[in-house]
Enzyme design. Structure first.
Site, mmCIF file in Angstrom:
data_model
loop_
_atom_site.group_PDB
_atom_site.id
_atom_site.type_symbol
_atom_site.label_atom_id
_atom_site.label_comp_id
_atom_site.label_asym_id
_atom_site.label_seq_id
_atom_site.Cartn_x
_atom_site.Cartn_y
_atom_site.Cartn_z
ATOM 1 N N GLU A 1 -2.667 10.702 2.860
ATOM 2 C CA GLU A 1 -3.869 11.016 3.636
ATOM 3 C C GLU A 1 -3.786 12.485 4.008
ATOM 4 O OE1 GLU A 1 -5.418 6.989 5.833
ATOM 5 O OE2 GLU A 1 -3.999 8.225 6.940
ATOM 6 N N GLU B 1 0.844 -1.199 0.000
ATOM 7 C CA GLU B 1 0.000 0.000 0.000
ATOM 8 C C GLU B 1 0.877 1.247 0.000
ATOM 9 O OE1 GLU B 1 -3.152 -0.148 2.955
ATOM 10 O OE2 GLU B 1 -3.121 2.032 3.176
ATOM 11 N N ASP C 1 0.302 5.339 0.482
ATOM 12 C CA ASP C 1 -0.761 6.238 0.961
ATOM 13 C C ASP C 1 -0.442 7.708 0.973
ATOM 14 O OD1 ASP C 1 -2.454 4.259 2.052
ATOM 15 O OD2 ASP C 1 -1.250 4.175 3.874
#
Ligand SMILES: *[C@@H]1O[C@H](CO)[C@@H](O)[C@H](O)[C@H]1NC(C)=O
Ligand SMILES: *[C@@H]1O[C@H](CO)[C@@H](O)[C@H](O)[C@H]1NC(C)=O
Length: 289
Positions: free
Chosen positions: A106, A102, A104
């Site tokens: 955010e 993953e 990411d």
């Protein structure tokens, strides 16, 4: 350098061409699907704009229709304006299963006028704990900015408006797992995280401001799309897949350092207290050959 070269030669020679390299800045109706939120996520303007919203009952989210094994993914995002404290807009690539990979972004909201935090992380084979956080050098709520992932055999690079902010190198030869086998899909969502997001959870979501809305447009995916379960990429003879071999040149290394020096507010590699047994391997390995 020698090992990099060998690595590329290996990539090129082991290529079996069941992969399509695709490039499109198309229509959001074709490229993504709204996956949750009961009408709070919408594609509008003939597929040119997507909005996600959040209220007390629910947030919302979408995902890409394609899965990629290596790619350069760009999207323009305008984050929740005004008092966005407690909200998180997530924008990430992720594979499936319990040993997932993953990558990411955010975006942690804040009170009006207070800075958003850009939180980043990299998971390999189900293990993350590689957070780096940044402030931005612009207001991300008044106009669209481009947030990009470059994921190729050499590295993962997070960029904003073409400026690299983080690089996760392939240090597999040093024993650090690297995402290279599991195809990933792009996901995005807007949700309430007021238990931790803003000033560590001190500032709660003000539901009187709801619905909160983030906007997305110009999704571009230049990637290798999985076909027949086999995934490798063609040689780089075509300029379409220059990204597959792209490294940070000295200009971009300088730009990356500028962001890290002036805007980075947290780096797990500097958090000695958190890793009493010693820093993660990728923080220690000397990467300049
Ligand atoms: C919100 O603003 C405060 C005060 O300026 C700051 O400490 C914090 O890092 C900002 N961002 C978040 C997401 O808490
Ligand atoms: C791939 O691209 C790299 C960097 O541009 C170049 O050095 C290499 O020769 C290319 N390989 C092929 C097979 O075209």
């Amino acid at each position: 350098m020698a090992s990099n070269y060998a690595f590329f030669v290996h990539v090129i020679t082991s290529l079996i061409c069941t992969i399509f390299i695709v490039a499109f800045a198309g229509n959001l109706y074709q490229d993504v699907g709204i996956t949750w939120g009961d009408g709070r996520g919408k594609i509008v303007n003939n597929g040119q704009l997507l909005t996600l919203s959040l209220d007390r009952t629910s947030g919302s989210g979408f995902q890409s229709n394609n899965q990629y094994l290596y790619g350069k993914i760009d999207m323009q995002i305008k984050l929740v304006p005004g008092n966005s404290a407690g909200t998180v807009t997530a924008y990430y690539l992720r594979s499936e299963g319990s040993l997932w990979d993953e990558i990411d972004f955010e975006f942690l909201g804040n009170l009006s006028g207070d800075p958003y935090i850009v939180h980043t992380n990299v998971y390999t084979q189900g293990k993350g704990d590689r957070e780096q956080q940044f402030y931005l050098w612009f207001d991300p709520t008044t106009s669209f900015h481009t947030y990009s992932f470059l994921w190729n055999p050499a590295h993962v690079v997070f960029s904003i408006d073409g400026r690299p902010i983080r690089e996760f190198k392939n240090l597999e030869s040093e024993g650090v797992p690297y995402p290279k086998k599991q195809p990933m899909r792009l996901y995005s969502s807007l949700w309430n995280a007021d238990d931790w997001a803003t000033r560590g959870g001190l500032v709660k979501t003000d539901w009187n401001q709801a619905p909160f809305t983030a906007s997305f447009r110009n999704f571009k995916a230049n990637g290798c799309v999985l076909s027949n379960g086999i995934s490798s990429c063609k040689s780089n003879s075509s300029s379409d897949n220059a990204w597959l071999y792209q490294q940070l040149d000295s200009t971009n290394q300088k730009r990356l350092k500028w962001v890290q020096k002036n805007y980075m507010i947290y780096n797990y590699c500097n958090d000695l207290k958190r890793f009493p047994q010693g820093l993660p391997l990728e923080c220690i390995v000397r990467t300049n050959s």
